[in-house]
Design an enzyme around this catalytic site. Structure first.
Site: not given
Ligand code: UD1
Length: 420
Positions: A22-23, A94, A118, A123-126, A307, A329, A399
């Site tokens: 899926k991912n 997300r 969530c 889970r920020p997107v910065d 996961d 994580i 999902r």
């Molecule tokens: C992806 C996977 C999810 C998995 C996760 C960690 C997909 C679709 N989803 O989620 O199943 O649980 O990896 O292996 O592939 N973070 C920030 N800023 C950001 C982005 C992330 O601080 O802009 C932090 C998050 O809060 C978290 C860490 O980085 O603590 C890792 O998150 P991330 O690898 O981004 O997870 P996803 O890509 O959302």
């Protein structure tokens, strides 16, 4: 809402076909936005998230021909008719944020709803936004939306990501394929899904080196072309069914997957007494001698996947001795703990660690699924438990797990879906 009913204490024996990841499939679907030509994806799992992502692309004018019963989907975005990813879809999934990089790279603009929090944390997107800014995009946040503009296109840059982010790396990797000049993604995620995305992009004409290491170099090209690409096996499903064999003292052959996808998970399972062998393209799993407690800490790949943390915890509830599981994580990923305790598990949480003292037998109970991986951990516990377990809110399972009841029933589990 559907429920799942499990009559436990049955040893699983047989073969399980592992589905496509899926991912991997989700970013691959969004990567098709980078070209005006058709892209065919094979081995795509038939899951609710795949349908949601296809629906999101249809909002942009993408022509989607999905044949998910044969795990195949063709997508073609000749030209986008809208560049808006609305809140209603993004809040459900997300991974929708993965459209941002491709849309800005190809069209010079996009408006994508902020995903928000969530169940498993903030889970920020910065990382996604800062990286796109470094590639020359102007980004503004307004009324819950990310508005990104790069009217003259993106320009390659050296981007050091402060935190390892899987989808952050994927978004920037896709964006950089159409940027002018060279981009280096430093402190990149190394997950197998990153390599899969890079391989697909290369077959579309992108120039990428280093995927799977912590530095990825991308030389931008002016356009990408169509391709046919096969999604890799789902490592989380692989680990989940390996644990299903272990927790029931069973013997399963996991078809079409590889231990290379789960290096730390397989090492920890082996330490716990699970026998795992790669036999050609299949994995043979047995646990004839019970399970010993092992300590686990989640980490980015190649570390132990977050996961699979909930599933490993379900296994540890019935270990000999005790186990400490530390989640590094996500900050709120122990929601399965009170539910497992309802089934007789002995778990105490101390900050980001859970101490699990093994019990000799779990007992079936009604339990509530809270997120995708938490819900499957309750299914695993139900398979091992004495008596009947009812898992409520199973839509989370749909999902991420393709035909899970069918796959488990074929190996001797007694599990059925009850419609409300
Ligand atoms: C992806 C996977 C999810 C998995 C996760 C960690 C997909 C679709 N989803 O989620 O199943 O649980 O990896 O292996 O592939 N973070 C920030 N800023 C950001 C982005 C992330 O601080 O802009 C932090 C998050 O809060 C978290 C860490 O980085 O603590 C890792 O998150 P991330 O690898 O981004 O997870 P996803 O890509 O959302």
């Amino acid at each position: 809402m559907d429920r799942i009913r499990i009559c436990g204490s049955k040893s699983l024996k047989g073969k399980i076909q592992i589905s496509g990841a899926k991912n991997s499939a989700l970013p691959l679907i969004t990567a098709t936005l980078l070209t005006d030509q058709a892209v065919v994806l094979e081995n795509v799992p038939a899951l609710a998230d795949i349908v949601s992502m296809s629906e999101l692309l249809m909002q942009f004018g993408t022509k989607v021909e999905a044949d998910l019963s044969h795990n195949r989907i063709q997508l073609q975005t000749t030209t986008a008719t809208s560049l808006v990813a609305p809140y209603d879809i993004v809040r459900k999934m997300r991974a929708s944020i993965l459209v941002l990089g491709p849309l800005v790279a190809r069209y010079g603009q996009a408006k994508v709803s902020l995903p928000g929090g969530c169940a498993i944390g903030t889970r920020p997107v910065d990382i996604h936004l800062d990286g796109l800014r470094q590639l020359g995009a102007e980004i503004e946040l307004s009324e819950g939306y990310i508005i990104a503009k790069a009217p003259k296109g993106l320009t390659g840059a050296d981007i050091t990501m402060p935190v390892i982010s899987v989808t952050g790396t994927e978004n920037l990797l896709m964006a950089a394929t159409l940027a002018k000049g060279t981009t280096r993604l430093i402190n990149a995620a190394r997950e197998p899904e990153i390599i899969d995305l890079a391989n697909c992009l290369v077959s579309m004409g992108a120039k990428i080196q280093g995927a799977g290491s912590d530095t990825i170099t991308i030389d931008g090209v002016s356009s990408l072309k169509g391709t046919t690409y096969r999604v890799i096996a789902d490592r989380i499903e692989t680990g989940t069914f390996a644990i299903a064999a272990a927790i029931t003292g069973g013997d399963l052959l996991l078809k079409n997957s590889s231990l290379d996808l789960i290096p730390s998970v397989s090492a920890q399972l082996q330490r716990a007494g699970v026998l795992l062998d790669q036999v050609g393209t299949d994995i043979h799993v047995r646990a004839p001698n019970g399970i010993h407690g092992v300590d686990v800490m989640t980490e980015p790949f190649p570390g132990f996947a977050t996961d699979l943390q909930a599933q490993m915890m379900a296994l540890m509830t019935v270990c000999h001795g005790a186990s400490m599981i530390t989640e590094t994580i996500f900050e709120n990923r122990f929601m399965h703990v009170p539910e497992l305790c309802r089934m007789g598990a002995n778990i105490t949480i101390h900050g980001s660690s859970a101490l699990i003292r093994g019990v000799s037998q779990l007992r079936g109970a009604p339990v509530m699924a809270t997120d995708l991986r938490a819900s499957v951990s309750l299914v695993l516990a139900g398979l091992a438990a004495e008596g009947e377990t009812i898992v409520h809110r199973v839509y989370h399972l749909d999902r991420g797990y393709e035909r899970i009841e069918e796959k488990l029933n074929a190996c001797g589990a007694v599990i059925e879906r009850l419609a409300d």
